[in-house]
Design a protein around this motif. Structure first.
Motif, PDB file in Angstrom:
ATOM      1  N   HIS A 115      47.222  52.552  41.951  1.00  9.66           N
ATOM      2  CA  HIS A 115      46.762  52.976  40.558  1.00  9.66           C
ATOM      3  C   HIS A 115      46.310  51.915  39.514  1.00  9.66           C
ATOM      4  O   HIS A 115      45.790  51.863  38.506  1.00  9.66           O
ATOM      5  CB  HIS A 115      47.745  53.452  39.533  1.00  9.66           C
ATOM      6  N   VAL A 116      46.155  50.571  40.402  1.00  6.52           N
ATOM      7  CA  VAL A 116      46.128  49.619  39.627  1.00  6.52           C
ATOM      8  C   VAL A 116      45.521  49.159  40.140  1.00  6.52           C
ATOM      9  O   VAL A 116      43.838  48.584  40.026  1.00  6.52           O
ATOM     10  CB  VAL A 116      47.309  48.776  39.047  1.00  6.52           C
ATOM     11  N   LEU A 117      45.552  49.012  41.233  1.00  8.93           N
ATOM     12  CA  LEU A 117      43.808  47.791  42.533  1.00  8.93           C
ATOM     13  C   LEU A 117      42.795  48.649  42.465  1.00  8.93           C
ATOM     14  O   LEU A 117      42.357  48.108  42.299  1.00  8.93           O
ATOM     15  CB  LEU A 117      44.675  46.857  43.536  1.00  8.93           C
ATOM     16  N   ALA A 118      43.351  49.555  43.251  1.00 11.47           N
ATOM     17  CA  ALA A 118      42.241  50.460  43.561  1.00 11.47           C
ATOM     18  C   ALA A 118      41.481  50.259  42.372  1.00 11.47           C
ATOM     19  O   ALA A 118      39.923  50.446  42.598  1.00 11.47           O
ATOM     20  CB  ALA A 118      42.656  52.066  43.872  1.00 11.47           C
ATOM     21  N   PRO A 119      41.222  51.059  41.154  1.00 10.20           N
ATOM     22  CA  PRO A 119      40.522  51.019  40.224  1.00 10.20           C
ATOM     23  C   PRO A 119      39.645  49.705  40.211  1.00 10.20           C
ATOM     24  O   PRO A 119      38.691  49.302  38.985  1.00 10.20           O
ATOM     25  CB  PRO A 119      41.047  51.441  38.947  1.00 10.20           C
ATOM     26  N   TYR A 120      40.584  49.215  39.795  1.00 12.10           N
ATOM     27  CA  TYR A 120      40.444  46.626  39.018  1.00 12.10           C
ATOM     28  C   TYR A 120      38.807  47.362  40.297  1.00 12.10           C
ATOM     29  O   TYR A 120      38.115  46.610  40.493  1.00 12.10           O
ATOM     30  CB  TYR A 120      41.141  46.264  40.013  1.00 12.10           C
ATOM     31  N   VAL A 121      39.388  47.343  41.660  1.00 12.85           N
ATOM     32  CA  VAL A 121      38.190  46.918  43.252  1.00 12.85           C
ATOM     33  C   VAL A 121      36.809  47.951  42.631  1.00 12.85           C
ATOM     34  O   VAL A 121      35.850  47.183  42.415  1.00 12.85           O
ATOM     35  CB  VAL A 121      38.711  47.335  44.542  1.00 12.85           C
ATOM     36  N   TRP A 133      38.962  45.321  31.428  1.00  5.49           N
ATOM     37  CA  TRP A 133      37.863  45.361  31.400  1.00  5.49           C
ATOM     38  C   TRP A 133      36.839  45.869  30.913  1.00  5.49           C
ATOM     39  O   TRP A 133      35.857  45.310  30.795  1.00  5.49           O
ATOM     40  CB  TRP A 133      37.807  46.499  32.884  1.00  5.49           C
ATOM     41  N   ALA A 134      37.697  46.117  29.885  1.00  2.93           N
ATOM     42  CA  ALA A 134      36.345  46.968  28.681  1.00  2.93           C
ATOM     43  C   ALA A 134      35.987  45.610  28.212  1.00  2.93           C
ATOM     44  O   ALA A 134      35.439  45.329  27.228  1.00  2.93           O
ATOM     45  CB  ALA A 134      37.812  47.964  27.286  1.00  2.93           C
ATOM     46  N   GLU A 135      37.234  44.729  27.386  1.00  4.17           N
ATOM     47  CA  GLU A 135      36.136  42.958  26.767  1.00  4.17           C
ATOM     48  C   GLU A 135      35.572  42.933  28.200  1.00  4.17           C
ATOM     49  O   GLU A 135      34.318  41.993  26.648  1.00  4.17           O
ATOM     50  CB  GLU A 135      37.699  42.106  26.802  1.00  4.17           C
ATOM     51  N   ARG A 136      35.372  43.032  29.157  1.00  2.00           N
ATOM     52  CA  ARG A 136      34.292  42.172  29.825  1.00  2.00           C
ATOM     53  C   ARG A 136      33.525  42.769  30.371  1.00  2.00           C
ATOM     54  O   ARG A 136      32.124  41.879  31.124  1.00  2.00           O
ATOM     55  CB  ARG A 136      35.185  42.051  31.009  1.00  2.00           C
ATOM     56  N   LEU A 137      32.873  44.125  29.925  1.00  7.65           N
ATOM     57  CA  LEU A 137      31.722  44.841  29.974  1.00  7.65           C
ATOM     58  C   LEU A 137      31.275  45.555  29.412  1.00  7.65           C
ATOM     59  O   LEU A 137      30.017  45.792  29.390  1.00  7.65           O
ATOM     60  CB  LEU A 137      32.500  46.112  31.669  1.00  7.65           C
ATOM     61  N   ARG A 138      31.260  45.370  27.331  1.00  9.62           N
ATOM     62  CA  ARG A 138      30.970  45.939  26.903  1.00  9.62           C
ATOM     63  C   ARG A 138      29.517  45.400  26.957  1.00  9.62           C
ATOM     64  O   ARG A 138      28.464  45.828  26.192  1.00  9.62           O
ATOM     65  CB  ARG A 138      31.810  45.372  25.789  1.00  9.62           C
ATOM     66  N   GLU A 139      29.765  43.942  27.322  1.00 10.01           N
ATOM     67  CA  GLU A 139      27.668  43.689  27.216  1.00 10.01           C
ATOM     68  C   GLU A 139      26.378  44.156  27.638  1.00 10.01           C
ATOM     69  O   GLU A 139      25.954  43.967  27.706  1.00 10.01           O
ATOM     70  CB  GLU A 139      27.829  42.017  26.333  1.00 10.01           C
ATOM     71  N   LEU A 170      49.638  39.778  34.393  1.00 13.86           N
ATOM     72  CA  LEU A 170      49.364  40.775  35.217  1.00 13.86           C
ATOM     73  C   LEU A 170      46.951  41.099  36.005  1.00 13.86           C
ATOM     74  O   LEU A 170      47.623  41.213  37.078  1.00 13.86           O
ATOM     75  CB  LEU A 170      49.097  42.351  34.506  1.00 13.86           C
ATOM     76  N   TRP A 171      45.981  40.403  34.953  1.00 14.18           N
ATOM     77  CA  TRP A 171      45.338  40.144  35.001  1.00 14.18           C
ATOM     78  C   TRP A 171      45.149  39.724  36.176  1.00 14.18           C
ATOM     79  O   TRP A 171      44.136  39.562  37.507  1.00 14.18           O
ATOM     80  CB  TRP A 171      44.079  39.969  34.170  1.00 14.18           C
ATOM     81  N   GLU A 172      45.444  38.361  35.814  1.00 16.05           N
ATOM     82  CA  GLU A 172      45.239  37.110  37.097  1.00 16.05           C
ATOM     83  C   GLU A 172      45.832  38.199  37.969  1.00 16.05           C
ATOM     84  O   GLU A 172      45.022  37.189  39.394  1.00 16.05           O
ATOM     85  CB  GLU A 172      46.235  35.913  36.827  1.00 16.05           C
ATOM     86  N   TYR A 173      46.679  38.074  38.423  1.00 18.44           N
ATOM     87  CA  TYR A 173      47.434  38.934  39.446  1.00 18.44           C
ATOM     88  C   TYR A 173      46.359  39.708  40.054  1.00 18.44           C
ATOM     89  O   TYR A 173      45.908  39.708  41.722  1.00 18.44           O
ATOM     90  CB  TYR A 173      49.407  39.650  39.379  1.00 18.44           C
ATOM     91  N   VAL A 174      45.952  41.181  39.646  1.00 18.28           N
ATOM     92  CA  VAL A 174      45.389  41.537  39.954  1.00 18.28           C
ATOM     93  C   VAL A 174      44.206  41.233  40.956  1.00 18.28           C
ATOM     94  O   VAL A 174      43.453  41.309  41.783  1.00 18.28           O
ATOM     95  CB  VAL A 174      45.373  42.878  39.230  1.00 18.28           C
ATOM     96  N   THR A 175      43.628  40.466  40.023  1.00 18.19           N
ATOM     97  CA  THR A 175      42.007  39.851  40.520  1.00 18.19           C
ATOM     98  C   THR A 175      42.549  39.030  41.927  1.00 18.19           C
ATOM     99  O   THR A 175      41.298  38.790  42.660  1.00 18.19           O
ATOM    100  CB  THR A 175      41.349  38.854  39.480  1.00 18.19           C
ATOM    101  N   SER A 176      43.708  38.130  41.947  1.00 21.57           N
ATOM    102  CA  SER A 176      43.585  37.265  42.485  1.00 21.57           C
ATOM    103  C   SER A 176      44.174  38.631  44.517  1.00 21.57           C
ATOM    104  O   SER A 176      43.192  38.180  45.471  1.00 21.57           O
ATOM    105  CB  SER A 176      45.352  36.192  42.847  1.00 21.57           C
ATOM    106  N   LEU A 177      44.879  39.340  44.164  1.00 23.48           N
ATOM    107  CA  LEU A 177      44.965  40.199  45.006  1.00 23.48           C
ATOM    108  C   LEU A 177      43.378  40.847  45.144  1.00 23.48           C
ATOM    109  O   LEU A 177      42.956  41.978  47.342  1.00 23.48           O
ATOM    110  CB  LEU A 177      45.880  41.697  44.334  1.00 23.48           C
ATOM    111  N   ALA A 178      43.146  41.061  45.025  1.00 27.93           N
ATOM    112  CA  ALA A 178      41.392  41.790  45.114  1.00 27.93           C
ATOM    113  C   ALA A 178      40.780  41.156  46.081  1.00 27.93           C
ATOM    114  O   ALA A 178      39.945  41.762  46.618  1.00 27.93           O
ATOM    115  CB  ALA A 178      40.503  42.279  43.912  1.00 27.93           C
ATOM    116  N   HIS A 179      40.796  39.891  45.137  1.00 33.90           N
ATOM    117  CA  HIS A 179      39.788  39.193  46.315  1.00 33.90           C
ATOM    118  C   HIS A 179      40.318  38.226  47.176  1.00 33.90           C
ATOM    119  O   HIS A 179      40.085  37.273  47.675  1.00 33.90           O
ATOM    120  CB  HIS A 179      39.380  37.672  44.912  1.00 33.90           C
TER     121      HIS A 179
END
Length: 324
Positions: free
Chosen positions: A151-157, A219-225, A310-319
């Motif tokens: 639910h969290v890591l997969a959508p992030y990736v 993600w919305a904050e980071r991708l709107r531009e 949470l964001w930092e944790y998911v980012t580190s897992l994803a990478h």
């Protein structure tokens, strides 16, 4: 507040009527029910968890609008079955193609997105709908708690890896399918995967859906531009295979008002074409209206430091920078 808004808000706050089919039927006859969805000829849509329920209904809805739909299954057999069901239910001359990925695996996600980027020239709508609710605590092949991985890591990736295609197709939309159950849970400070919490299928499902909603906003904050608009939605109470398998008592109690999968998927398909989706970012939708992410009778809002954790944790897992 107008009478229409009062009716809509009352349905939302009472939950029972608002999340069942009566709420959708009432809202559809209110004067400000949004138009659409529009035709999607030439556009590409990717739907995860498309084998049944809300995911299948969304895939069918997009195919009927003329979109070229990619239905994602865990293995080739499930993907082929999802594509066949989508074609059968959509009818007519539709373009529906199976794609394969076990979204709980980081390696599988990376392999899939690499292939997808090579094979596709655009991606207009990404629907992250895959979900699980195991009876016991389980972990992915990477050692990540399974509901968190799904639910969290997969959508992030998927969002991170497919951003080049989404940006190329801008304005594009990402729709994360979460749950009204998230209102009952806060993010666990210092324990993103809830390893220190006794396992409860419903609690972990709701908690990871809360995390999914928070990651949606980030993600919305980071991708709107880049013209990529990220939103979350919840379908209300829909009669899906997951509900029948994991929540049989709930289904029995709610069967007089439980929604069909098509009713649950209505807002997903609408968001895929709606101007409201590309004129805004990071909202939480239900029945074509943005909703609050917390209510006074539910869990408190998450502190900013916990959201960032949470964001930092998911980012580190994803990478691959952290071992689960």
């Amino acid at each position: 507040m107008s009478v229409t808004s009062l009716i809509d808000t009352a349905l939302d706050r009472t939950v029972v009527l608002g999340y069942g089919w009566p709420g959708l039927l009432v809202r559809r006859v209110l004067p400000d029910w949004p138009d659409g969805p529009e035709r999607m000829d030439g556009k590409v849509v990717l739907v995860t968890g498309a084998g049944s329920g809300v995911g299948l209904a969304a895939a069918v809805g997009f195919a009927r609008l003329g979109a070229s739909v990619r239905v994602l299954g865990r293995d080739e057999k499930r993907a082929d079955e999802a594509a066949a069901l989508t074609r059968e239910q959509a009818g007519g001359d539709v373009d529906v193609r199976p794609v394969v990925c076990d979204v709980s695996s980081r390696a599988a996600l990376r392999d899939f997105t690499t292939r997808f980027l090579e094979q596709e020239h655009r991606l207009d709508v990404l629907v992250n709908n895959a979900g699980v609710m195991p009876d016991e605590r389980q972990h992915s092949v990477d050692g990540v708690e399974l509901t968190f991985a799904t639910h969290v890591l997969a959508p992030y990736v998927l969002i991170e890896e497919l951003t080049p295609l989404l940006a190329r197709s801008a304005p594009s939309v990402v729709i994360n399918v979460t749950s009204g159950g998230q209102y009952s849970q806060q993010l666990p400070a210092g324990d993103p995967e809830s390893e220190e919490t006794p396992y409860s299928p419903k609690k972990f499902y709701a908690r990871t859906k809360r995390a999914q909603l928070v990651v949606t906003e980030q993600w919305a904050e980071r991708l709107r531009e880049q013209g990529v608009h990220v939103h979350a939605m919840h379908p209300g109470w829909a009669d899906t295979a997951g509900v029948r398998r994991w929540m049989p008592v709930f289904r029995t109690v709610t069967w007089p008002i439980i929604r069909t999968p098509e009713q649950g998927a209505d807002t997903i398909v609408w968001l895929g074409t709606a101007a409201e989706a590309t004129d805004s970012d990071g909202l939480f939708w239900h029945d074509r209206r943005p909703r609050p992410t917390t209510y006074p009778i539910g869990a408190d809002p998450d502190p900013e430091e916990v959201r960032e954790e949470l964001w930092e944790y998911v980012t580190s897992l994803a990478h691959g920078e952290r071992s689960a």
